[in-house]
Design a protein around this motif. Structure first.
Motif, PDB file in Angstrom:
ATOM      1  N   ALA A 172       1.035  -1.248   0.140  1.00  0.00           N
ATOM      2  CA  ALA A 172       0.111  -0.012   0.031  1.00  0.00           C
ATOM      3  C   ALA A 172       0.926   1.217  -0.108  1.00  0.00           C
ATOM      4  CB  ALA A 172      -0.827   0.010   1.204  1.00  0.00           C
ATOM      5  N   TRP A 173       2.039   1.260   0.712  1.00  0.00           N
ATOM      6  CA  TRP A 173       2.978   2.366   0.809  1.00  0.00           C
ATOM      7  C   TRP A 173       3.505   2.588  -0.605  1.00  0.00           C
ATOM      8  CZ3 TRP A 173       8.166   2.166  -0.105  1.00  0.00           C
ATOM      9  CH2 TRP A 173       8.818   3.402   0.039  1.00  0.00           C
ATOM     10  N   LEU A 174       3.893   1.411  -1.177  1.00  0.00           N
ATOM     11  CA  LEU A 174       4.513   1.619  -2.374  1.00  0.00           C
ATOM     12  C   LEU A 174       3.645   2.134  -3.311  1.00  0.00           C
ATOM     13  CD1 LEU A 174       6.988   0.816  -4.221  1.00  0.00           C
ATOM     14  CD2 LEU A 174       6.043  -1.369  -4.650  1.00  0.00           C
ATOM     15  N   VAL A 175       2.551   1.786  -3.386  1.00  0.00           N
ATOM     16  CA  VAL A 175       1.465   2.433  -4.358  1.00  0.00           C
ATOM     17  C   VAL A 175       0.930   3.756  -4.083  1.00  0.00           C
ATOM     18  CG1 VAL A 175      -0.994   2.334  -5.250  1.00  0.00           C
ATOM     19  CG2 VAL A 175       0.327   0.002  -5.029  1.00  0.00           C
ATOM     20  N   LEU A 176       0.830   4.159  -2.887  1.00  0.00           N
ATOM     21  CA  LEU A 176       0.420   5.541  -2.565  1.00  0.00           C
ATOM     22  C   LEU A 176       1.456   6.555  -2.496  1.00  0.00           C
ATOM     23  CD1 LEU A 176      -2.147   4.695   0.464  1.00  0.00           C
ATOM     24  CD2 LEU A 176      -2.779   5.624  -2.148  1.00  0.00           C
ATOM     25  N   ALA A 177       2.670   6.281  -2.037  1.00  0.00           N
ATOM     26  CA  ALA A 177       3.970   6.990  -1.885  1.00  0.00           C
ATOM     27  C   ALA A 177       4.853   7.073  -2.908  1.00  0.00           C
ATOM     28  CB  ALA A 177       4.626   6.585  -0.352  1.00  0.00           C
ATOM     29  N   VAL A 178       4.959   6.016  -3.763  1.00  0.00           N
ATOM     30  CA  VAL A 178       5.855   6.026  -4.875  1.00  0.00           C
ATOM     31  C   VAL A 178       5.163   5.927  -6.510  1.00  0.00           C
ATOM     32  CG1 VAL A 178       7.928   4.908  -5.624  1.00  0.00           C
ATOM     33  CG2 VAL A 178       7.573   4.893  -3.055  1.00  0.00           C
ATOM     34  N   LEU A 179       4.610   4.913  -6.286  1.00  0.00           N
ATOM     35  CA  LEU A 179       3.818   4.429  -7.835  1.00  0.00           C
ATOM     36  C   LEU A 179       2.886   5.590  -8.266  1.00  0.00           C
ATOM     37  CD1 LEU A 179       3.632   0.532  -7.472  1.00  0.00           C
ATOM     38  CD2 LEU A 179       5.632   2.247  -8.682  1.00  0.00           C
ATOM     39  N   ALA A 180       1.907   5.897  -7.408  1.00  0.00           N
ATOM     40  CA  ALA A 180       0.897   6.709  -7.737  1.00  0.00           C
ATOM     41  C   ALA A 180       1.438   8.149  -8.253  1.00  0.00           C
ATOM     42  CB  ALA A 180      -0.049   6.792  -6.854  1.00  0.00           C
ATOM     43  N   PRO A 181       2.356   8.773  -7.281  1.00  0.00           N
ATOM     44  CA  PRO A 181       2.722  10.224  -7.665  1.00  0.00           C
ATOM     45  C   PRO A 181       3.582   9.999  -8.834  1.00  0.00           C
ATOM     46  CG  PRO A 181       3.050   9.627  -5.228  1.00  0.00           C
ATOM     47  CD  PRO A 181       2.675   8.347  -5.835  1.00  0.00           C
ATOM     48  N   ALA A 182       4.527   9.251  -9.203  1.00  0.00           N
ATOM     49  CA  ALA A 182       5.221   8.792 -10.393  1.00  0.00           C
ATOM     50  C   ALA A 182       4.187   8.826 -11.637  1.00  0.00           C
ATOM     51  CB  ALA A 182       6.184   7.763 -10.371  1.00  0.00           C
TER      52      ALA A 182
END
Length: 415
Positions: free
Chosen positions: A240-250
């Motif tokens: 969830a952190w990877l999606v919300l904090a890294v992948l989604a912003p990118a």
């Protein structure tokens, strides 16, 4: 009250939790220390450049005693002073120029030049306080809370603790969330006091940090209720952190940049400079006609008799800007549209939204960059308005007249 004291005692004996809280304090402390140092360095640079700029202008005023040479050789320092809260989020000050040395030449060839020391930070993110609270604090919270219930299930104490009341879990989790919040907010408040920041940004920023932690607490609590093992909880929360904090912003940045095309600043510089260079080989009328369309007041003084005259030279500098004008306007409009769309989409990913909030509080966002650019453009327009009468009417060059030359005024950014 007894339950709180008991949970404080349990937390004090949880070495893993204490280690993560210590790391959080160190990360927040290092980030604000780095930010304070960077802002102090920028202010020292501005002070040094101001002193050098005054000395250089005094020298140039004595060395060049005609309007054309004075305009050509004299540089004028412009800069965007950092706010007192800029230590918390350096934002666009890494990717966009915050100082220029402007001459009375074509502006489009000067305003997009940058000597930003770390352009790669625009992609990776600088290690500032906004980065710590937006990107790293969810990880700290995940590590503190992911096994809150799973650990008790594995130890066979879960049913007993459940029998004592569900409020125990809220107290235990709330204590860890509150302790992490203090570990993150206290360094911010201390740095704000050191920098002389006003209370508004400090309080608003602190509240934003706590709201961000509450959001992630909700996510973690929902996962913990599934009854999974600690390992499954941790893996799910990391995802969830990877999606919300890294992948989604990118992904948002990539989508916005793809959907909204913006001319390259280098193309604007090249277009303007090619127009200026070509003017040397074109008939004088090719320069003066488009120039006078914008400045009809000088039509009676626009006759060019010699092989070179300064008023012709500055006229084709102006025409160079006019040639690149459409590209420049498209660049500014596209950049602003990207920022507006990104601001709306950032609501989909709280870490990105939190970083934007801190950049807005620190006056280091795209809007602050645009305001600085507008001040530079306004100053350059004042320079042209000052030099054109002296050049076209061939007025005497005197120290008294030179003292009326406009100076750049850097409007201090306030929080």
């Amino acid at each position: 009250m007894t339950a709180v004291i008991r949970e404080i005692w349990f937390l004090s004996r949880d070495r893993a939790a204490l280690v993560w809280l210590l790391i959080a304090v160190i990360a927040a402390g290092c980030s604000v220390t780095f930010g304070l140092g960077e802002i102090a360095s920028q202010r020292a640079t501005i002070e040094r450049l101001e002193t050098a700029d005054q000395a250089e202008q005094t020298y140039m005023a004595q060395a060049h005693r005609d309007w054309g040479s004075a305009g050509y050789y004299t540089f004028h320092l412009t800069y965007d002073p950092p706010s007192d809260f800029a230590f918390a989020a350096l934002g666009q000050r890494d990717a966009s120029p915050w100082k220029h040395r402007i001459r009375m030449l074509a502006l489009e060839g000067q305003i997009y030049e940058t000597d930003a020391a770390n352009p790669d930070f625009a992609l990776t993110g600088r290690f500032d306080y906004a980065f710590v609270v937006a990107i790293l604090s969810p990880l700290f919270l995940i590590l503190l809370l992911h096994d809150l219930k799973a650990r008790e299930r594995a130890a066979g104490r879960f049913e007993l603790l459940e029998a004592s009341g569900s409020g125990l879990w809220r107290v235990r989790a709330g204590l860890r969330v509150g302790t992490l919040g203090m570990a993150l907010v206290l360094p911010l408040l201390m740095a704000g006091i050191i920098s002389g920041s006003r209370a508004g940004p400090l309080l608003f920023g602190s509240a934003a940090v706590l709201i961000h932690l509450l959001f992630w607490w909700g996510v973690i609590a929902w996962i913990n209720q599934r009854g999974w093992t600690a390992t499954v909880n941790l893996t799910t929360l990391f995802g969830a952190w990877l999606v919300l904090a890294v992948l989604a912003p990118a992904g948002i940045k990539l989508a916005v940049d793809t959907a909204i095309t913006v001319p390259d600043g280098g193309d604007i510089i090249l277009t303007q400079r090619e127009a200026v260079n070509d003017a040397w080989d074109l008939p004088v009328s090719a320069t003066m006609e488009p120039f006078l369309e914008r400045h009809p007041d000088w039509a009676d003084y626009a006759t060019i008799e010699g092989a070179f005259e300064w008023k012709w030279y500055y006229a084709f500098q102006q025409v160079g800007d006019q040639t690149a004008e459409d590209l420049s306007l498209a660049y500014r409009a596209g950049r602003d549209r990207r920022d507006r769309v990104s601001s709306i989409l950032s609501w989909l990913t709280p870490p990105a939204k939190l970083e934007r909030v801190f950049q807005s509080l620190a006056n280091t966002d795209v809007e602050a960059t645009r305001e600085y650019e507008d001040r530079v453009r306004a100053f350059h327009a004042d320079l042209r308005a000052y030099y054109y009468p002296n050049l076209f009417m061939d007025l005497p060059f005197t120290d008294e007249t030179l003292s009326e030359r406009p100076g750049y005024s850097a409007t201090p950014q306030t929080e």
